[in-house]
Design an enzyme around this catalytic site. Sequence first.
Site, PDB file in Angstrom:
ATOM      1  N   LYS A  47      20.401  19.822 -45.781  1.00 58.00           N
ATOM      2  CA  LYS A  47      20.778  18.785 -44.859  1.00 58.00           C
ATOM      3  C   LYS A  47      20.480  19.204 -43.432  1.00 58.00           C
ATOM      4  CE  LYS A  47      24.653  17.364 -47.732  1.00 58.00           C
ATOM      5  NZ  LYS A  47      26.108  17.334 -47.850  1.00 58.00           N
ATOM      6  N   ASP A 104      15.435  23.918 -40.564  1.00 58.92           N
ATOM      7  CA  ASP A 104      16.276  24.132 -39.386  1.00 58.92           C
ATOM      8  C   ASP A 104      16.269  25.592 -38.969  1.00 58.92           C
ATOM      9  OD1 ASP A 104      17.749  24.924 -41.624  1.00 58.92           O
ATOM     10  OD2 ASP A 104      19.614  23.990 -40.975  1.00 58.92           O
ATOM     11  N   ASP A 107      16.158  32.524 -41.883  1.00 57.31           N
ATOM     12  CA  ASP A 107      16.746  33.836 -41.622  1.00 57.31           C
ATOM     13  C   ASP A 107      16.284  34.844 -42.670  1.00 57.31           C
ATOM     14  OD1 ASP A 107      18.597  33.208 -43.679  1.00 57.31           O
ATOM     15  OD2 ASP A 107      20.266  33.012 -42.305  1.00 57.31           O
ATOM     16  N   VAL A 157      24.848  30.315 -36.192  1.00 55.73           N
ATOM     17  CA  VAL A 157      24.732  29.202 -35.254  1.00 55.73           C
ATOM     18  C   VAL A 157      25.069  27.867 -35.915  1.00 55.73           C
ATOM     19  CG1 VAL A 157      23.097  30.321 -33.700  1.00 55.73           C
ATOM     20  CG2 VAL A 157      22.235  29.072 -35.670  1.00 55.73           C
TER      21      VAL A 157
END
Length: 189
Positions: A47, A104, A107, A157
């Site tokens: 999402k 998005d 990492d 974040v």
Amino acid sequence: MFKFRGKRCRELYSAAAIQARVAELGRRITEDHRAHGADVVLVGVMKGSVVFLADLLRQVDLPCTMELIGIQSYGDSTRSSGVVQITADLTRPIEGKHVIVVEDIVDTGLTVAYLLHNFATRQPASLEVCALLHKPERSIQPVEIEYLGFTIPNEFVVGYGLDYAQRYRNLPFIGVLESDADASLPPEI
């Protein structure tokens, strides 16, 4: 420092900085793909990338379509489980298409590497990655990111689509959610 629903949140990137960078990424994608003469397919990873995908799509000045794929590797945790599972697949084939995976945050790299491998078996004409954020300190599986918004430190974040336990996606900026003695956040944040 901002207070949001009782939690402290330190702004990392303002809404204006994000919009400027998204516009630049859209221009680069437009320039790089103009010569193809074919639709570009932007595939958003749900999402978290939905806000970024919507803004990026409006900045690409080419015929393009969009798809969404549901992937889960975090659940309600702040750390990736390392196990990637598709929760919702694409609705249309990508064979012969110029595909850009819109993420998005990258990492560990495990999710994007999994997607790239999975999508490669579907025979697209090209396959690239556009990520708003990259956290190289956490990299386990290196992946090439052709279009990158920002490189960030190893901090958890939220905002601009990024969440903690499905919350904080609606913040207009990207921030670091701070833990304190009164917060219900785990100490690793």
